[in-house]
Design an enzyme around this catalytic site. Structure first.
Site, PDB file in Angstrom:
ATOM      1  N   LYS A 260      12.189  47.414  37.139  1.00 15.16           N
ATOM      2  CA  LYS A 260      11.083  48.368  37.259  1.00 15.16           C
ATOM      3  C   LYS A 260      10.826  49.144  35.973  1.00 15.16           C
ATOM      4  O   LYS A 260       9.706  49.527  35.695  1.00 15.16           O
ATOM      5  CB  LYS A 260      11.311  49.321  38.437  1.00 15.16           C
ATOM      6  CG  LYS A 260      11.621  48.596  39.746  1.00 15.16           C
ATOM      7  CD  LYS A 260      10.648  47.438  40.019  1.00 15.16           C
ATOM      8  CE  LYS A 260      11.235  46.437  40.995  1.00 15.16           C
ATOM      9  NZ  LYS A 260      10.443  45.168  41.046  1.00 15.16           N
TER      10      LYS A 260
ATOM     11  N   ASP B  72       7.225  41.958  39.119  1.00 13.75           N
ATOM     12  CA  ASP B  72       8.209  42.211  40.170  1.00 13.75           C
ATOM     13  C   ASP B  72       9.626  42.114  39.613  1.00 13.75           C
ATOM     14  O   ASP B  72      10.565  41.722  40.308  1.00 13.75           O
ATOM     15  CB  ASP B  72       8.016  41.210  41.321  1.00 13.75           C
ATOM     16  CG  ASP B  72       8.734  41.639  42.581  1.00 13.75           C
ATOM     17  OD1 ASP B  72       8.961  40.777  43.469  1.00 13.75           O
ATOM     18  OD2 ASP B  72       9.102  42.832  42.691  1.00 13.75           O
TER      19      ASP B  72
ATOM     20  N   ASP C 209       4.506  45.153  42.081  1.00  9.91           N
ATOM     21  CA  ASP C 209       5.249  45.450  43.301  1.00  9.91           C
ATOM     22  C   ASP C 209       6.088  46.716  43.095  1.00  9.91           C
ATOM     23  O   ASP C 209       6.403  47.085  41.962  1.00  9.91           O
ATOM     24  CB  ASP C 209       6.166  44.277  43.666  1.00  9.91           C
ATOM     25  CG  ASP C 209       6.810  44.458  45.053  1.00  9.91           C
ATOM     26  OD1 ASP C 209       7.896  43.895  45.279  1.00  9.91           O
ATOM     27  OD2 ASP C 209       6.217  45.170  45.893  1.00  9.91           O
ATOM     28  N   ASN C 210       6.451  47.380  44.172  1.00 14.92           N
ATOM     29  CA  ASN C 210       7.440  48.479  44.168  1.00 14.92           C
ATOM     30  C   ASN C 210       7.037  49.737  43.405  1.00 14.92           C
ATOM     31  O   ASN C 210       7.903  50.433  42.854  1.00 14.92           O
ATOM     32  CB  ASN C 210       8.774  47.991  43.605  1.00 14.92           C
ATOM     33  CG  ASN C 210       9.244  46.725  44.233  1.00 14.92           C
ATOM     34  OD1 ASN C 210       9.354  45.691  43.576  1.00 14.92           O
ATOM     35  ND2 ASN C 210       9.504  46.769  45.531  1.00 14.92           N
TER      36      ASN C 210
ATOM     37  N   GLU D 117       9.699  45.788  51.726  1.00 15.15           N
ATOM     38  CA  GLU D 117       9.918  44.546  52.482  1.00 15.15           C
ATOM     39  C   GLU D 117      10.976  44.725  53.582  1.00 15.15           C
ATOM     40  O   GLU D 117      12.039  45.273  53.382  1.00 15.15           O
ATOM     41  CB  GLU D 117      10.332  43.392  51.550  1.00 15.15           C
ATOM     42  CG  GLU D 117      11.448  43.684  50.591  1.00 15.15           C
ATOM     43  CD  GLU D 117      10.963  44.179  49.244  1.00 15.15           C
ATOM     44  OE1 GLU D 117       9.857  44.763  49.176  1.00 15.15           O
ATOM     45  OE2 GLU D 117      11.683  44.009  48.255  1.00 15.15           O
TER      46      GLU D 117
END
Ligand SMILES: CNc1ncnc2c1ncn2[C@@H]1O[C@H](/C=C/CNC(=O)c2cc(-c3ccc(F)cc3)cc(O)c2O)[C@H](F)[C@H]1O
Ligand SMILES: [Mg+2]
Length: 214
Positions: free
Chosen positions: A144, A141, A169-170, A199
């Site tokens: 990126k 996380d 994540d993401n 989120e």
């Protein structure tokens, strides 16, 4: 000087959560992000998926890349079996300082090893510094564009074993296209996408779970 968003988040935890109660710390942060200021915590929707994967894996060795304020650190640590610790890496000292206090407020300081530094430098040190042979569970996380180089680093350092689970994540927003292509194309991983939302918003996002096949 003006406080930072992480500092205001910590204040909200100290004001609204119950000391030693991880669930109340998670709720206080989610409330703060929904009603006061958005912040890049994994959040409650993706957080529930994170919870279910951690519970399913029931890991003995855990690594988190990108502590930020410690929200996902608290989510993961609260589910670990007694005696199991999670290592979390954060290279911004101000973030680490806030995370340390949020983790302590949740009463989880004995289940967390927060290491200040960059994943690129620290991943190769995992064996010698923490006596890790392989990780059972890794939560990505952080920046990126560092997901792909870091997963390759895990492979090079022999930190993955047959069955190691990586949860990222993401993968849609902000997006990690090169990482996604790599884990989905590589014969060495079995990958699965868990659709959700960014989120505290209605924007599409999700988690990618990748199992190392050895
Ligand atoms: C590179 N190695 C690192 N080693 C240790 N700590 C690190 C390293 N790299 C970063 N950190 C540390 O990890 C954290 C960085 C998290 C980055 N996260 C995001 O950017 C991120 C962004 C969005 C987002 C979505 C839409 C939008 F409109 C705006 C933002 C949503 C998300 O859920 C995210 O996770 C911390 F800040 C940094 O010091
Ligand atoms: Mg994130």
């Amino acid at each position: 000087t003006r406080s930072t968003r992480p500092q205001r988040m910590l204040k909200a935890v100290q004001k609204n959560a119950t000391k030693g109660n991880p669930k109340s710390v998670i709720s206080a942060i989610d409330y703060f992000c929904k009603h006061s200021e958005w912040a890049m915590n994994v959040g409650d929707e993706k957080g529930s998926i994170l919870d279910s994967v951690v519970t399913e894996v029931n890991p003995s060795t855990v690594l988190e890349l990108g502590t930020y304020c410690g929200y996902s650190t608290v989510r993961i640590a609260r589910l670990l079996s007694p005696g199991t610790k999670l290592i979390t890496l954060e290279f911004n000292p101000a973030n680490a300082a806030v995370a340390k206090q949020i983790i302590a407020y949740a009463g989880l300081q004995d289940k967390v090893i927060l290491v200040e530094g960059s994943s690129g430098d620290l991943i190769p040190q995992m064996k010698e510094r923490f006596g890790i042979t392989t990780f059972d569970f890794i939560f990505l996380d952080h920046w990126k564009d560092r997901y792909l180089p870091d997963i390759k680093l895990f492979e090079e350092c022999g930190l993955l074993r047959k069955g190691s689970v990586l949860l990222a994540d993401n993968v849609i927003c902000p997006g990690t296209p090169e990482y996604l292509e790599y884990v989905r194309k590589s014969p060495r991983y079995e990958s699965k996408y868990f659709p959700a939302h960014l989120e505290y918003t209605k924007v599409e996002d999700g988690l990618e779970k990748s199992v190392f096949l050895g």
